[in-house]
Design an enzyme around this catalytic site. Structure first.
Site, short mmCIF file in Angstrom:
data_model
loop_
_atom_site.label_atom_id
_atom_site.label_comp_id
_atom_site.label_asym_id
_atom_site.label_seq_id
_atom_site.Cartn_x
_atom_site.Cartn_y
_atom_site.Cartn_z
N THR A 102 84.37 -29.69 31.66
CA THR A 102 84.44 -30.00 30.23
C THR A 102 85.87 -30.40 29.94
OG1 THR A 102 82.63 -28.54 29.62
CG2 THR A 102 84.21 -29.08 27.90
N LYS A 177 79.28 -33.06 24.93
CA LYS A 177 79.62 -31.66 25.15
C LYS A 177 80.42 -31.11 23.97
CE LYS A 177 80.02 -27.68 27.26
NZ LYS A 177 80.59 -27.33 28.56
N LYS A 245 89.80 -23.49 24.98
CA LYS A 245 90.15 -24.78 25.61
C LYS A 245 89.25 -25.88 25.08
CE LYS A 245 88.17 -26.59 29.18
NZ LYS A 245 87.58 -26.93 30.47
#
Lengths: 293, 293
Positions: A102, A177, A245
């Site tokens: 990701t 995502k 993150k």
């Protein structure tokens, strides 16, 4: 190129919790794997099962037809792909490069474009489904890049996932995502606040779930994480530090797109507060702790 | 008292979209209904089907063994129950009073206590499931009050709902409904922001739903309302103005409980903005409009 266990050498870089299980599923299907990861110990089981170890991405790149990466941060992706010893500088023409980390949509586009100049097909293909999805080959895989490359990669994706969808050109997998994480972020606030409210009101939280779990308030988080909140189980399914993150990438990307996202902004402030209080190695459901007073 | 269609006269006050369907289901099961609502026209179909009309709550109260109410605002509940012509002043001792309006937990407790002084059993029993749940007798009914009263009311609840749970003492039904609305409120922000992000990133929103709809981002809102957002369909399933009413009760109640709920606070600010821009008669999914720039 058609990828089959007989015809293709597959590289796999990044053997963390997710990568290890995904690589193991490829080996079970019969693929010959070349592996590299920052800490060699993490590859030990795969090496013993027959995977061939490489000391660097460059060494691995020279012998593979397709290479899958799933590393930590966008900086790691950048160095594995764009560094001097990285994949783009060292892969043979027409190698298929698939980043399943990701990571940043903008970086994914940059990798795609740099790859094109060297006749390399690059896909961004982040996943959701967690460690259990990785182990059971039930990941949802969200793919950005050219259709031909997607079709070539499909046998690999289908060995690791159950829901593999091409979302559009380079970067689209990462964008999808991000949409996923954005929906989760505010949703988690709702679940935490509902459970904290229930407790504060003197209700039995499990009985509350019986009433609200399957209606309009229902969600994956409510069904799967609220019971852990109630039980005080904050063990990581998905780490707070990794979620932060992701949310930082989402904030950055939303800003690039000119989108105001106050729910996302609130969620990241809350998660950063949780991390500052020592919660970064807990699971995302630990956000509930901020409401416990 | 055992409530059966043969033994009990049932009162029903409040024949809006929800009440009408719930009352109709009681009549279908064979209950003799006495009805009252602010606008007599709304009761016409039920009256034609055999329900007996009353011009006031007081008139209805004098002849009923159990009375169900589902009216608009907490002020309406207060007047129907505690007013001079209201249910508590005019019901016969041991009448069962059931408020199914989404209303204030504190008011529910006050009604319960006032009722006790007059030997009246009071339950708060708000619902979720919307107009479709009401029509199909599939409501989730969240009940607060004494266990005996709950057991007595159960045949009525089971005629209207599919998931009827006693949550605790008086006020607990309303508290549970508030937890439900709190979970929905922040969750809706997440769904709107995810869909707005997807659009802004140039993705096909329906394809995005294929990737994220069934994983950790999955929710009732994502499955049922995101498609309406994408289609620009803002017709009310559940009205913005009613959701704002509920969220105001939730904010008030959270404050009483000493709970900080920043997600809820953000959500109500957003919904009030939407209402101020003319969206109060749209469905809750219209929050998406705020993100369309």
């Amino acid at each position: 190129m058609k990828i089959t266990p007989e015809s293709a050498s597959i590289g796999f870089i990044g053997l963390g919790v997710m990568g290890r299980s995904m690589a193991a599923n490829l080996m079970k299907t019969g693929y010959q794997l070349h592996v590299h990861t920052r800490t060699r110990d993490k590859g030990q089981a795969l090496i013993e099962a027959g995977a061939q170890w490489h000391d660097s991405p460059a060494s691995l790149a020279r012998v593979c037809d397709a290479i899958i990466t799933i590393v930590g941060m966008p900086e790691d992706v950048e160095s594995v792909y764009l560094g001097k010893d990285g994949l783009i500088a060292n892969s043979r023409p027409r190698t298929l490069l698939i980043d399943m980390t990701t990571s940043s949509p903008a970086l994914a586009k940059r990798i795609f474009e740099t790859g094109q100049e060297k006749e390399l097909a690059c896909l961004d293909a982040p996943v959701s489904g967690g460690d259990i999805g990785a182990r059971n080959a039930k990941l949802s895989i969200m793919v950005g890049g050219e259709e031909d490359a997607f079709n070539t990669a499909l046998p690999l994706f289908e060995t690791m996932g159950a829901n593999c969808v091409r979302q559009g050109p380079a970067g689209s997998g990462q964008h999808t995502k991000m949409a996923n994480q954005i929906a989760i972020a505010s949703g988690m606030l709702g679940v935490c606040e509902a459970m904290a409210y229930a407790k504060q009101a003197g209700l039995d939280q499990e009985t509350v779930l019986k009433s609200i779990g399957s209606g309009a308030a229902g969600s994956w988080s409510l069904s799967n994480l609220a019971p852990r909140m109630i039980a005080g189980d904050f063990a990581p399914g998905f780490y707070v530090k990794h979620f932060i993150k992701d949310l930082r990438i989402a904030i950055e990307s939303a800003k690039d797109l000119g989108l105001e996202a106050p729910g996302l902004e609130l969620a990241i402030r809350m998660y950063e507060k949780l991390a500052a209080e020592g919660g970064e190695n807990l699971g995302t459901q630990a956000l509930y702790r901020l409401y416990q007073g």
